[in-house]
Design a protein around this motif. Sequence first.
Motif, PDB file in Angstrom:
ATOM      1  N   ALA A 164     -41.519 -58.156 -43.944  1.00  0.00           N
ATOM      2  CA  ALA A 164     -41.841 -58.798 -42.816  1.00  0.00           C
ATOM      3  C   ALA A 164     -42.956 -58.593 -42.198  1.00  0.00           C
ATOM      4  O   ALA A 164     -44.012 -59.398 -42.156  1.00  0.00           O
ATOM      5  CB  ALA A 164     -40.827 -58.627 -41.410  1.00  0.00           C
ATOM      6  N   LEU A 165     -44.339 -57.304 -42.285  1.00  0.00           N
ATOM      7  CA  LEU A 165     -45.188 -56.960 -41.699  1.00  0.00           C
ATOM      8  C   LEU A 165     -46.524 -57.621 -42.673  1.00  0.00           C
ATOM      9  O   LEU A 165     -47.348 -58.233 -42.721  1.00  0.00           O
ATOM     10  CB  LEU A 165     -45.834 -55.495 -41.215  1.00  0.00           C
ATOM     11  N   HIS A 166     -46.346 -57.173 -44.162  1.00  0.00           N
ATOM     12  CA  HIS A 166     -46.995 -57.937 -45.222  1.00  0.00           C
ATOM     13  C   HIS A 166     -46.874 -58.883 -45.283  1.00  0.00           C
ATOM     14  O   HIS A 166     -47.870 -59.738 -45.727  1.00  0.00           O
ATOM     15  CB  HIS A 166     -46.750 -57.076 -46.305  1.00  0.00           C
ATOM     16  N   LEU A 167     -45.625 -60.145 -45.007  1.00  0.00           N
ATOM     17  CA  LEU A 167     -45.538 -61.420 -45.453  1.00  0.00           C
ATOM     18  C   LEU A 167     -46.876 -62.497 -45.271  1.00  0.00           C
ATOM     19  O   LEU A 167     -46.843 -63.449 -45.782  1.00  0.00           O
ATOM     20  CB  LEU A 167     -44.009 -61.455 -45.586  1.00  0.00           C
ATOM     21  N   SER A 168     -47.599 -62.357 -43.625  1.00  0.00           N
ATOM     22  CA  SER A 168     -48.250 -63.378 -44.324  1.00  0.00           C
ATOM     23  C   SER A 168     -49.106 -63.463 -44.387  1.00  0.00           C
ATOM     24  O   SER A 168     -49.897 -64.916 -45.147  1.00  0.00           O
ATOM     25  CB  SER A 168     -48.777 -63.016 -42.538  1.00  0.00           C
ATOM     26  N   ARG A 169     -49.494 -62.397 -45.498  1.00  0.00           N
ATOM     27  CA  ARG A 169     -51.331 -62.308 -45.987  1.00  0.00           C
ATOM     28  C   ARG A 169     -50.381 -62.902 -47.148  1.00  0.00           C
ATOM     29  O   ARG A 169     -51.856 -63.732 -47.776  1.00  0.00           O
ATOM     30  CB  ARG A 169     -51.334 -60.571 -46.101  1.00  0.00           C
ATOM     31  N   ALA A 170     -48.895 -62.421 -47.712  1.00  0.00           N
ATOM     32  CA  ALA A 170     -48.619 -62.873 -49.004  1.00  0.00           C
ATOM     33  C   ALA A 170     -49.125 -64.342 -48.968  1.00  0.00           C
ATOM     34  O   ALA A 170     -49.413 -65.561 -50.288  1.00  0.00           O
ATOM     35  CB  ALA A 170     -47.372 -62.361 -49.648  1.00  0.00           C
ATOM     36  N   ILE A 171     -47.871 -64.960 -47.875  1.00  0.00           N
ATOM     37  CA  ILE A 171     -48.013 -66.569 -47.955  1.00  0.00           C
ATOM     38  C   ILE A 171     -48.956 -67.248 -48.097  1.00  0.00           C
ATOM     39  O   ILE A 171     -49.940 -68.377 -48.753  1.00  0.00           O
ATOM     40  CB  ILE A 171     -46.963 -66.798 -46.723  1.00  0.00           C
ATOM     41  N   MET A 172     -50.317 -66.156 -46.872  1.00  0.00           N
ATOM     42  CA  MET A 172     -51.724 -67.073 -46.753  1.00  0.00           C
ATOM     43  C   MET A 172     -52.717 -67.455 -48.665  1.00  0.00           C
ATOM     44  O   MET A 172     -52.859 -67.894 -48.528  1.00  0.00           O
ATOM     45  CB  MET A 172     -52.223 -65.708 -45.853  1.00  0.00           C
ATOM     46  N   LEU A 173     -51.907 -66.208 -49.333  1.00  0.00           N
ATOM     47  CA  LEU A 173     -52.703 -65.875 -50.615  1.00  0.00           C
ATOM     48  C   LEU A 173     -52.460 -67.235 -51.402  1.00  0.00           C
ATOM     49  O   LEU A 173     -52.794 -67.599 -52.164  1.00  0.00           O
ATOM     50  CB  LEU A 173     -52.761 -64.325 -50.897  1.00  0.00           C
ATOM     51  N   TYR A 174     -51.033 -67.724 -51.327  1.00  0.00           N
ATOM     52  CA  TYR A 174     -50.453 -68.057 -52.273  1.00  0.00           C
ATOM     53  C   TYR A 174     -50.683 -69.316 -51.544  1.00  0.00           C
ATOM     54  O   TYR A 174     -51.133 -70.320 -52.321  1.00  0.00           O
ATOM     55  CB  TYR A 174     -48.543 -68.070 -51.950  1.00  0.00           C
ATOM     56  N   SER A 207     -45.105 -43.558 -33.667  1.00  0.00           N
ATOM     57  CA  SER A 207     -45.398 -44.336 -33.027  1.00  0.00           C
ATOM     58  C   SER A 207     -47.617 -44.825 -33.654  1.00  0.00           C
ATOM     59  O   SER A 207     -47.873 -45.830 -33.783  1.00  0.00           O
ATOM     60  CB  SER A 207     -46.069 -44.273 -31.336  1.00  0.00           C
ATOM     61  N   ILE A 208     -47.993 -44.114 -33.921  1.00  0.00           N
ATOM     62  CA  ILE A 208     -49.369 -43.694 -34.104  1.00  0.00           C
ATOM     63  C   ILE A 208     -49.389 -43.945 -35.698  1.00  0.00           C
ATOM     64  O   ILE A 208     -50.295 -45.022 -36.228  1.00  0.00           O
ATOM     65  CB  ILE A 208     -50.485 -42.614 -34.569  1.00  0.00           C
ATOM     66  N   ASP A 209     -47.876 -43.541 -36.685  1.00  0.00           N
ATOM     67  CA  ASP A 209     -47.534 -44.397 -37.447  1.00  0.00           C
ATOM     68  C   ASP A 209     -48.177 -45.715 -37.960  1.00  0.00           C
ATOM     69  O   ASP A 209     -48.232 -46.349 -38.733  1.00  0.00           O
ATOM     70  CB  ASP A 209     -47.392 -43.708 -38.643  1.00  0.00           C
ATOM     71  N   LEU A 210     -47.708 -46.352 -36.746  1.00  0.00           N
ATOM     72  CA  LEU A 210     -46.631 -48.154 -36.794  1.00  0.00           C
ATOM     73  C   LEU A 210     -48.542 -48.551 -36.206  1.00  0.00           C
ATOM     74  O   LEU A 210     -48.879 -49.212 -36.740  1.00  0.00           O
ATOM     75  CB  LEU A 210     -45.979 -47.829 -35.653  1.00  0.00           C
ATOM     76  N   MET A 211     -48.571 -48.571 -36.049  1.00  0.00           N
ATOM     77  CA  MET A 211     -50.551 -48.902 -34.762  1.00  0.00           C
ATOM     78  C   MET A 211     -51.330 -48.802 -36.255  1.00  0.00           C
ATOM     79  O   MET A 211     -52.036 -49.746 -36.370  1.00  0.00           O
ATOM     80  CB  MET A 211     -51.080 -47.738 -33.863  1.00  0.00           C
ATOM     81  N   ASN A 212     -51.011 -47.282 -37.087  1.00  0.00           N
ATOM     82  CA  ASN A 212     -52.229 -47.602 -37.939  1.00  0.00           C
ATOM     83  C   ASN A 212     -51.718 -48.351 -39.015  1.00  0.00           C
ATOM     84  O   ASN A 212     -52.454 -49.261 -39.408  1.00  0.00           O
ATOM     85  CB  ASN A 212     -51.862 -46.250 -38.721  1.00  0.00           C
ATOM     86  N   GLU A 213     -50.256 -49.018 -39.703  1.00  0.00           N
ATOM     87  CA  GLU A 213     -49.879 -50.162 -40.550  1.00  0.00           C
ATOM     88  C   GLU A 213     -50.546 -51.623 -40.651  1.00  0.00           C
ATOM     89  O   GLU A 213     -51.114 -52.391 -40.728  1.00  0.00           O
ATOM     90  CB  GLU A 213     -48.390 -50.135 -40.796  1.00  0.00           C
ATOM     91  N   TYR A 214     -49.734 -51.782 -38.880  1.00  0.00           N
ATOM     92  CA  TYR A 214     -50.630 -52.748 -38.457  1.00  0.00           C
ATOM     93  C   TYR A 214     -52.154 -53.126 -38.625  1.00  0.00           C
ATOM     94  O   TYR A 214     -52.407 -54.464 -39.150  1.00  0.00           O
ATOM     95  CB  TYR A 214     -50.172 -52.412 -36.327  1.00  0.00           C
ATOM     96  N   LEU A 215     -52.734 -52.340 -37.698  1.00  0.00           N
ATOM     97  CA  LEU A 215     -54.465 -52.282 -38.042  1.00  0.00           C
ATOM     98  C   LEU A 215     -54.627 -52.746 -39.424  1.00  0.00           C
ATOM     99  O   LEU A 215     -55.151 -53.444 -39.915  1.00  0.00           O
ATOM    100  CB  LEU A 215     -55.327 -51.160 -37.450  1.00  0.00           C
ATOM    101  N   ARG A 216     -54.153 -51.968 -40.194  1.00  0.00           N
ATOM    102  CA  ARG A 216     -54.747 -51.742 -41.806  1.00  0.00           C
ATOM    103  C   ARG A 216     -53.903 -53.024 -42.125  1.00  0.00           C
ATOM    104  O   ARG A 216     -54.888 -54.308 -42.863  1.00  0.00           O
ATOM    105  CB  ARG A 216     -53.529 -50.910 -42.586  1.00  0.00           C
ATOM    106  N   GLU A 217     -52.932 -53.908 -41.920  1.00  0.00           N
ATOM    107  CA  GLU A 217     -52.008 -54.776 -42.336  1.00  0.00           C
ATOM    108  C   GLU A 217     -53.364 -56.384 -41.432  1.00  0.00           C
ATOM    109  O   GLU A 217     -53.888 -57.439 -42.565  1.00  0.00           O
ATOM    110  CB  GLU A 217     -50.994 -55.349 -42.253  1.00  0.00           C
ATOM    111  N   GLN A 218     -53.705 -55.924 -40.358  1.00  0.00           N
ATOM    112  CA  GLN A 218     -54.551 -57.253 -39.901  1.00  0.00           C
ATOM    113  C   GLN A 218     -55.985 -57.430 -40.477  1.00  0.00           C
ATOM    114  O   GLN A 218     -56.559 -58.066 -40.850  1.00  0.00           O
ATOM    115  CB  GLN A 218     -54.560 -56.662 -38.601  1.00  0.00           C
ATOM    116  N   LEU A 219     -56.553 -55.474 -40.900  1.00  0.00           N
ATOM    117  CA  LEU A 219     -57.944 -56.339 -41.586  1.00  0.00           C
ATOM    118  C   LEU A 219     -58.020 -56.126 -42.920  1.00  0.00           C
ATOM    119  O   LEU A 219     -58.885 -57.518 -43.825  1.00  0.00           O
ATOM    120  CB  LEU A 219     -58.326 -54.215 -42.470  1.00  0.00           C
ATOM    121  N   LYS A 220     -56.732 -55.949 -43.655  1.00  0.00           N
ATOM    122  CA  LYS A 220     -56.654 -56.675 -44.871  1.00  0.00           C
ATOM    123  C   LYS A 220     -56.216 -58.341 -44.938  1.00  0.00           C
ATOM    124  O   LYS A 220     -57.140 -59.209 -46.352  1.00  0.00           O
ATOM    125  CB  LYS A 220     -55.178 -55.681 -45.881  1.00  0.00           C
ATOM    126  N   TYR A 221     -55.931 -58.478 -44.068  1.00  0.00           N
ATOM    127  CA  TYR A 221     -55.085 -60.469 -43.566  1.00  0.00           C
ATOM    128  C   TYR A 221     -57.043 -60.813 -43.628  1.00  0.00           C
ATOM    129  O   TYR A 221     -57.051 -62.168 -44.659  1.00  0.00           O
ATOM    130  CB  TYR A 221     -54.671 -60.681 -43.064  1.00  0.00           C
TER     131      TYR A 221
END
Length: 226
Positions: A164-174, A207-221
């Motif tokens: 779910a966290l990754h899917l917005s970027r995949a849909i955007m790429l499609y 919690s740090i890991d969760l924030m890190n995953e969120y920020l990384r996904e935002q940067l990749k998007y």
Amino acid sequence: MILTYKFNIQKAYWLWIFYFILFLMCTTSYLPKCLVKKHENKNSIINPNLIDTNKTYYLHVLGAGYSLEKRLSATKQLSDVTLTRLIEAIRISKLLPNYIIVSSGYSSLGLESQASVVKRAAVELGIPKQNIEMLTTPSNTSEEVSAFVKRFGTNKNVIVVSDALHLSRAIMLYKKNGIVAISAPTNFKVKQGINDYNGVTLPSISSIDLMNEYLREQLKYWKDSW
């Protein structure tokens, strides 16, 4: 001179206060969960009632890691994330008279590809071989989408299965590649059921890991959207 010194001390004091508050916000669960939940909810869970059963759907299972330990079955060779994505694709396939499951992912060592292991796992879980296609060259999400378009074109009905966290970027790429894909989110990082605790917690690595995953996904998007 004394006034400047006092001003610098005061400035440093407020900076430390600011950093401390920022630290608490990022390391306790409330803010990371709020940000991740908002991002995960951008793509709705697939609604079977909105699927046209007269069409053929391509269920693209995005890769997320595997191991070629030969003593293990194919399902056990997949990472937990990849396996969960495959299970979601199989669940959706049961609702469709006509479907193709598309696995994707390469091998960085030139060995059996991730796509191949996903295909073997799908067969172990009851999917006929003729209902599975492989994309064995992609190494990341952007390449997975490009490989799909190159192989099948842009006139296919695509359901993308990913976290779910990754899917917005995949849909955007499609969408960038000319396909309006349907989202099928799984592996939710934040669940807020009646039996889940979602209050404030003490600072934690999770919690740090969760924030890190969120920020990384935002940067990749942001990177992939250019």
